[in-house]
Design a protein around this motif. Structure first.
Motif, PDB file in Angstrom:
ATOM      1  N   UNK A   1      13.868  12.976 -11.463  1.00 48.43           N
ATOM      2  CA  UNK A   1      12.762  12.432 -12.260  1.00 48.43           C
ATOM      3  C   UNK A   1      11.845  11.569 -11.396  1.00 48.43           C
ATOM      4  N   UNK A   2      12.437  10.751 -10.531  1.00 46.26           N
ATOM      5  CA  UNK A   2      11.622   9.912  -9.645  1.00 46.26           C
ATOM      6  C   UNK A   2      10.809  10.767  -8.685  1.00 46.26           C
ATOM      7  N   UNK A   3      11.400  11.868  -8.198  1.00 46.97           N
ATOM      8  CA  UNK A   3      10.671  12.767  -7.305  1.00 46.97           C
ATOM      9  C   UNK A   3       9.481  13.393  -8.014  1.00 46.97           C
ATOM     10  N   UNK A   4       9.687  13.828  -9.243  1.00 47.40           N
ATOM     11  CA  UNK A   4       8.596  14.426 -10.020  1.00 47.40           C
ATOM     12  C   UNK A   4       7.478  13.399 -10.225  1.00 47.40           C
ATOM     13  N   UNK A   5       7.869  12.161 -10.537  1.00 48.10           N
ATOM     14  CA  UNK A   5       6.871  11.111 -10.751  1.00 48.10           C
ATOM     15  C   UNK A   5       6.105  10.802  -9.463  1.00 48.10           C
ATOM     16  N   UNK A   6       6.808  10.829  -8.337  1.00 54.27           N
ATOM     17  CA  UNK A   6       6.143  10.570  -7.063  1.00 54.27           C
ATOM     18  C   UNK A   6       5.141  11.665  -6.732  1.00 54.27           C
ATOM     19  N   UNK A   7       5.543  12.922  -6.921  1.00 54.29           N
ATOM     20  CA  UNK A   7       4.622  14.033  -6.675  1.00 54.29           C
ATOM     21  C   UNK A   7       3.403  13.931  -7.582  1.00 54.29           C
ATOM     22  N   UNK A   8       3.631  13.616  -8.847  1.00 50.36           N
ATOM     23  CA  UNK A   8       2.507  13.492  -9.783  1.00 50.36           C
ATOM     24  C   UNK A   8       1.608  12.316  -9.404  1.00 50.36           C
ATOM     25  N   UNK A   9       2.214  11.216  -8.930  1.00 55.80           N
ATOM     26  CA  UNK A   9       1.424  10.064  -8.501  1.00 55.80           C
ATOM     27  C   UNK A   9       0.512  10.451  -7.342  1.00 55.80           C
ATOM     28  N   UNK A  10       1.051  11.143  -6.366  1.00 57.03           N
ATOM     29  CA  UNK A  10       0.252  11.535  -5.201  1.00 57.03           C
ATOM     30  C   UNK A  10      -0.909  12.423  -5.624  1.00 57.03           C
TER      31      UNK A  10
ATOM     32  N   UNK B   1       0.854  -1.193   0.000  1.00 65.84           N
ATOM     33  CA  UNK B   1       0.000   0.000   0.000  1.00 65.84           C
ATOM     34  C   UNK B   1       0.889   1.243   0.000  1.00 65.84           C
ATOM     35  N   UNK B   2       0.336   2.348  -0.466  1.00 69.31           N
ATOM     36  CA  UNK B   2       1.063   3.614  -0.575  1.00 69.31           C
ATOM     37  C   UNK B   2       0.511   4.570   0.473  1.00 69.31           C
ATOM     38  N   UNK B   3       1.372   5.031   1.375  1.00 66.77           N
ATOM     39  CA  UNK B   3       0.982   5.954   2.430  1.00 66.77           C
ATOM     40  C   UNK B   3       1.453   7.357   2.061  1.00 66.77           C
ATOM     41  N   UNK B   4       0.559   8.316   2.098  1.00 66.75           N
ATOM     42  CA  UNK B   4       0.889   9.680   1.675  1.00 66.75           C
ATOM     43  C   UNK B   4       2.057  10.243   2.470  1.00 66.75           C
ATOM     44  N   UNK B   5       2.002  10.154   3.801  1.00 63.94           N
ATOM     45  CA  UNK B   5       3.046  10.761   4.632  1.00 63.94           C
ATOM     46  C   UNK B   5       4.416  10.205   4.293  1.00 63.94           C
ATOM     47  N   UNK B   6       4.522   8.904   4.163  1.00 57.96           N
ATOM     48  CA  UNK B   6       5.826   8.290   3.944  1.00 57.96           C
ATOM     49  C   UNK B   6       6.332   8.554   2.533  1.00 57.96           C
ATOM     50  N   UNK B   7       5.409   8.693   1.584  1.00 60.95           N
ATOM     51  CA  UNK B   7       5.828   9.109   0.245  1.00 60.95           C
ATOM     52  C   UNK B   7       6.294  10.559   0.253  1.00 60.95           C
ATOM     53  N   UNK B   8       5.713  11.380   1.139  1.00 66.05           N
ATOM     54  CA  UNK B   8       6.221  12.736   1.304  1.00 66.05           C
ATOM     55  C   UNK B   8       7.654  12.744   1.794  1.00 66.05           C
ATOM     56  N   UNK B   9       7.973  11.853   2.750  1.00 66.94           N
ATOM     57  CA  UNK B   9       9.355  11.739   3.225  1.00 66.94           C
ATOM     58  C   UNK B   9      10.285  11.286   2.100  1.00 66.94           C
ATOM     59  N   UNK B  10       9.822  10.352   1.280  1.00 68.24           N
ATOM     60  CA  UNK B  10      10.651   9.904   0.151  1.00 68.24           C
ATOM     61  C   UNK B  10      10.818  11.010  -0.880  1.00 68.24           C
TER      62      UNK B  10
END
Length: 700
Positions: free
Chosen positions: A456-465, A429-438
């Protein structure tokens, strides 16, 4: 093949933890208004079990008790059994963990709490064996006793529940201090120094946890005051944990903690929040000390998370500690995936390579575990650095570079072999808070390591959220298999805002600052306490109280991160109300800071940042041009936690910033070259286009 086993009410859930219990004979229900209403309608107490899918003792209690037909019959007859995934519902977990700590003086998972039908707790504990043993009361005896008291003398339970609930509500009250002592950061440092293990590094004398919140504060304190002891504690702790068994020397990444003072034997689960925080600390430490080894470990950990904990832009929650024994597939045990027999290493590597590798990583023929009470590691090895490269080079007549190449090749060979093993359970599962830390870790990695893969991975993570976890304008806590659910908590907002601010510092795209500001406005509207600080949950839920987390633990508190975010936003936007709210949040924690300064190290860090005042560096230049890149490198290669960088790019970012800070609109190149201006307080220094001169200004 269809699964024909009997199911309970958890079968429709998405949580991997809840689904692990969907076939128990216990008639589990998820936490919901309907479950609470059922307890009231049937006039039964609630048995609340809280855990998470990679929790070892949760598995043990499930196997011993929740899979037992007799215990299930007792639970189903006398109670409404409710199961909660603490990672999905930190709000529920926080309330009942605090209640357990009030009642017992300690806590942990699995969390076992007995509630009145209205949710008020009256008895609690953690792991209970079926029958009394090892100093733990037996679960069956507890259930039978509570069933009897409920029927015959319920007043005892209701009176206890009322007292505990009143105590919970008091914990969220704001202190009445109106000022903060300027020496509070020094007192926090003294408290941490007293907890420091001067023999083996880290904090405490029992289990060793990474404690990134401690290390973050100590780095900031050292940079601000020049205190060498604070920096030494960080360097020694990072050195010990990255050399020890808590670090995965083959695949990268950190296990949860070590069970011994020497950092040798880990509890093997891997949590996303540990990876993210440790990456950030390692990168900061590398900048402050110039030690590139720390940057290398940060890179390995970043690569581990990208390789093994991510899909479609979102990062997963955790990998389990338990796994299949590769030498006996019928057996499962703690850390089995990560352990090595000497003969397997000898078979995989060339003779000379194997000798050097085994010396480097402490491999022994009978196994090397310092602590093995359950005899799970017999004949197998937990890799740790027992000898450094220089000593190996001297002993084997090689150069240090030769040793590094040999060990790197050996690790790659072992990784390829390990990838053929059955991996531990992955909580996907994907947790918003922990993805924010990543998001923060990736953004910082892109700047410090100058690697665009991480950006690039950071941009993709932000877009995913923003593409999956915002539903009808509302931020959600958890996403899995297309389902976004549960209202976000304060930490979800705070950690995501922090991640967006760190991403903005790396890519200077105005939409990231816009997103951070919009989320901050939502956070204030939904969570702000008029008396100061922020509640952890939205108002109007079915919970018995709104908690206010004022403790930095394995994860920082939402209030600490929110205070830091507000200070950063004030400096990015010039908006004084953010500054005032930040100071109010810090002040709301004043009583705790006065009594237990080490309980809130990141709030102390926010206090330090507030005391330091603002420093801004305005760079006028096109980010694609080499002269601009050199000026940015002069900043990104230094540890500057209190410095705000504003890029006047002659385009969208400068135009957006000028609407917030009009002076940015007039920032221009000088003599056709990218130009930097350093401003502190109300004064700006002379402009420069020379990276060396900028570095000198920043040092001063």
């Amino acid at each position: 093949m269809n699964d024909t086993r009997k199911t309970n009410h958890l079968i429709a859930e998405k949580s991997p933890y809840l689904l692990q219990h969907a076939h128990n004979p216990v008639d589990w229900r998820p936490w919901s208004a309907e479950s609470l209403a059922l307890a009231k309608a049937q006039d039964k107490p609630i048995f609340l079990s809280i855990g998470y899918s990679t929790c070892h003792w949760c598995h043990v209690m499930a196997h011993e008790s929740f899979e037992d037909a007799g215990i299930a019959m007792l639970l189903n007859r006398a109670f409404i059994p409710i199961k909660v995934d603490r990672e999905e519902r930190p709000d529920i977990d926080q309330i009942y963990m605090t209640a357990t700590q009030v009642m017992t003086g300690s806590g942990g998972w699995p969390l076992s709490v007995f509630l009145l039908p209205d949710g008020k707790p009256f008895f609690a504990g953690t792991y209970f064996p079926p029958q009394a043993r090892y100093g733990h009361p037996g679960f069956v005896g507890i259930l039978e006793t509570i069933e009897k008291i409920w029927a015959e003398d319920r007043t005892k339970l209701t009176e206890s529940a009322e007292k505990i609930t009143a105590s919970l509500r008091e914990t969220s009250s704001v202190g009445h201090s109106t000022t903060l002592a300027p020496e509070l950061p020094e007192r926090g440092f003294v408290a941490l120094s007293g907890m420091y293990d001067r023999s083996y590094a880290g904090f405490g004398s029992g289990n060793k946890f990474p404690q990134p919140v401690y290390l973050d504060f100590l780095l900031r304190y050292s940079q601000r005051t020049g205190d060498s002891e604070a920096l030494q504690m960080v360097v020694e702790s990072l050195g010990a944990m990255t050399a020890g068994g808590m670090y995965d020397h083959i695949g990268g990444g950190f296990h949860r903690y070590a069970v011994d003072r020497q950092w040798r034997v880990p509890h093997f689960e891997k949590m996303l929040y540990d990876q993210a925080q440790m990456i950030s600390i390692l990168l900061d430490a590398s900048l402050l000390t110039g030690n590139r080894y720390f940057a290398g470990v940060a890179r390995e950990t970043l690569d581990y998370t990208l390789r093994d904990m991510r899909r479609d832009g979102g990062f997963f929650t955790a990998e389990d500690a338990d796994s299949e024994n590769p030498y006996d597939p019928e057996e499962h045990g703690e850390g089995a995936f990560f352990l090595w027999q000497e003969q397997e290493i000898d078979a995989l590597l060339d003779r000379d390579e194997a000798v050097i590798f085994k010396t480097a990583y402490g491999v022994q023929s009978n196994g090397n575990a310092l602590n093995d009470p359950a005899q799970e590691f017999t004949g197998r090895n937990i890799l740790y650095r027992s000898t450094d490269d220089r000593e190996l080079a001297r002993h084997y007549g090689r150069t240090a570079e030769d040793i590094q190449d040999i060990l790197q090749g050996a690790r790659q060979t072992l990784l390829q072999q390990r990838n053929r093993r059955t991996r531990p359970h992955l909580d996907d599962k994907v947790i918003t808070a922990w993805n924010g830390l990543m998001l923060s870790a990736l953004a910082k990695g892109s700047r410090v390591l100058e690697d665009r893969r991480y950006l690039q991975a950071a941009e993709e993570t932000a877009d995913f959220i923003f593409g999956t976890l915002i539903v009808d304008g509302s931020l959600k806590r958890r996403w899995r298999e297309g389902d976004a659910r549960f209202e976000a908590s304060l930490e979800d907002y705070a950690f995501l805002i922090q991640g967006l601010l760190d991403l903005y510092a790396a890519d200077h795209q105005p939409k990231r600052l816009q997103q951070a500001l919009a989320l901050t406005e939502q956070q204030v509207a939904g969570f702000a306490d008029p008396a100061g600080g922020f509640f952890d949950t939205l108002a109007g839920t079915e919970l018995i109280t709104r908690m206010k987390g004022l403790y930095d633990g394995a994860e920082p508190s939402g209030n600490s991160v929110a205070a830091m975010n507000l200070l950063r936003l004030a400096r990015l936007t010039g908006e004084s109300s953010w500054q005032e709210m930040a100071e109010g949040t810090i002040l709301a924690a004043a009583d705790i800071l006065e009594q237990q300064p080490a309980a809130l190290p990141l709030m102390l860090a926010a206090h330090l940042m507030d005391q330091a005042g603002s420093r801004q560096v305005v760079i006028a230049g096109n980010p694609a041009d080499d002269d601009t890149k050199l000026l940015l490198r002069a900043i990104n290669s230094r540890y500057l936690p209190d410095t705000t960088v504003l890029l006047a790019d002659g385009g969208a970012n400068q135009q957006y910033l000028a609407g917030l800070l009009p002076s940015i609109g007039t920032a221009l190149k000088k003599d056709g070259r990218a130009t930097a201006t350093v401003c502190e307080g109300m004064a700006c220094r002379l402009q420069t286009g020379d990276p060396a001169e900028l570095a000198k200004m920043l040092r001063e």
